[in-house]
Design a protein around this motif. Sequence first.
Motif, short mmCIF file in Angstrom:
data_model
loop_
_atom_site.label_atom_id
_atom_site.label_comp_id
_atom_site.label_asym_id
_atom_site.label_seq_id
_atom_site.Cartn_x
_atom_site.Cartn_y
_atom_site.Cartn_z
N MET A 1 75.14 40.81 75.61
CA MET A 1 75.85 41.45 74.76
C MET A 1 76.61 40.47 73.95
SD MET A 1 77.35 44.73 73.95
CE MET A 1 77.68 45.74 75.09
N GLN A 2 76.41 40.55 72.60
CA GLN A 2 77.44 39.98 71.80
C GLN A 2 77.84 40.77 70.55
OE1 GLN A 2 74.89 36.38 70.16
NE2 GLN A 2 73.55 37.87 69.35
N ASN A 3 78.91 40.39 70.10
CA ASN A 3 79.28 40.98 68.98
C ASN A 3 79.33 42.53 68.99
OD1 ASN A 3 80.02 38.56 67.47
ND2 ASN A 3 77.56 38.22 67.50
N GLY A 4 79.55 43.10 70.19
CA GLY A 4 79.74 44.51 70.25
C GLY A 4 78.51 45.23 70.28
N ARG A 5 77.59 44.58 70.68
CA ARG A 5 76.10 45.16 70.63
C ARG A 5 75.06 44.42 71.53
NH1 ARG A 5 74.63 48.98 66.04
NH2 ARG A 5 76.70 49.01 64.86
N SER A 61 81.35 41.54 59.73
CA SER A 61 81.59 40.37 58.95
C SER A 61 80.74 39.08 59.73
CB SER A 61 83.05 39.80 59.09
OG SER A 61 83.30 38.88 58.24
N ARG A 62 80.64 39.05 61.02
CA ARG A 62 79.84 38.28 61.84
C ARG A 62 78.46 38.31 61.52
NH1 ARG A 62 82.67 38.06 67.58
NH2 ARG A 62 84.73 36.85 67.19
N LEU A 63 78.11 39.63 61.41
CA LEU A 63 76.64 39.75 61.04
C LEU A 63 76.26 39.39 59.83
CD1 LEU A 63 73.88 41.33 61.66
CD2 LEU A 63 74.86 43.36 60.44
N VAL A 68 73.31 35.28 56.74
CA VAL A 68 73.37 33.97 56.00
C VAL A 68 72.81 32.56 56.42
CG1 VAL A 68 74.65 32.49 54.32
CG2 VAL A 68 74.86 34.88 54.39
N GLU A 69 73.44 32.35 57.67
CA GLU A 69 73.21 31.07 58.56
C GLU A 69 71.57 31.21 58.77
OE1 GLU A 69 77.74 30.75 60.16
OE2 GLU A 69 76.07 31.75 61.41
N GLN A 70 70.82 32.14 59.15
CA GLN A 70 69.50 32.19 59.66
C GLN A 70 68.78 32.12 58.38
OE1 GLN A 70 68.62 34.80 63.02
NE2 GLN A 70 70.40 34.13 64.09
N ASP A 71 69.10 32.28 57.28
CA ASP A 71 68.23 32.24 56.11
C ASP A 71 67.95 30.94 55.66
OD1 ASP A 71 66.98 32.69 53.57
OD2 ASP A 71 68.59 33.62 52.55
N PRO A 72 66.65 30.64 55.56
CA PRO A 72 66.26 29.06 55.06
C PRO A 72 66.77 28.59 53.88
CG PRO A 72 64.41 30.52 55.28
CD PRO A 72 65.59 31.32 55.62
N MET A 73 67.33 29.46 52.77
CA MET A 73 67.81 29.14 51.54
C MET A 73 69.28 28.96 51.69
SD MET A 73 64.97 28.82 50.12
CE MET A 73 65.27 28.75 48.40
N CYS A 74 69.92 29.07 52.65
CA CYS A 74 71.56 29.25 52.92
C CYS A 74 72.28 28.11 52.36
CB CYS A 74 71.95 29.31 54.31
SG CYS A 74 71.71 28.19 55.24
N GLY A 95 85.64 36.69 54.02
CA GLY A 95 84.62 35.85 54.85
C GLY A 95 83.63 35.25 54.25
N PHE A 96 83.25 35.70 53.12
CA PHE A 96 82.14 35.03 52.19
C PHE A 96 82.36 33.57 51.69
CE2 PHE A 96 80.24 34.30 48.07
CZ PHE A 96 78.88 34.37 48.17
#
Length: 143
Positions: A1-5, A61-63, A68-74, A95-96
């Motif tokens: 369980m992470q981030n409430g899910r 916000s974490r989602l 973004v962090e997992q996008d190869p173009m980040c 947060g952005f």
Amino acid sequence: MQNGRPDDEWEQLIHAGHDVMVDTARDEGVMTYAQFNEALCSATGLDRFDFSNPGSLKYFSRLLAHIVEQDPMCHQFMISSVVKLAPPADGPGSGFFVLAKSLDYPDPMSTKEEKESFWLKQLAAAHAHHSPRRRRAAARAGS
């Protein structure tokens, strides 16, 4: 369980969220957090984030950050630029900009005008990268 899910739900939200953002960028669009939340629910069948709950809002916000962090173009543009606050706020949440700094984006972002300019550049880059017109032009240039 992470981030409430549960972990499998969280991964599903990341992948579906990325797909929704790419589709929005491809259409050269932008959506509010509420619209994105609804699109996630429709795409996954999972419960919506409850924005009246501070914990749920934090997870949302974490989602966005994880997408973004997992996008190869980040490091070229932030795909989450296509998701913004509802009027009258307009533009992304705080947060952005925190995420942008953590990704070492060079643009100064201390004033409201600098933040808006940075966001609009990120949005234009996301649109340009995913635009079907760009892809057709690249295909013509390669032939």
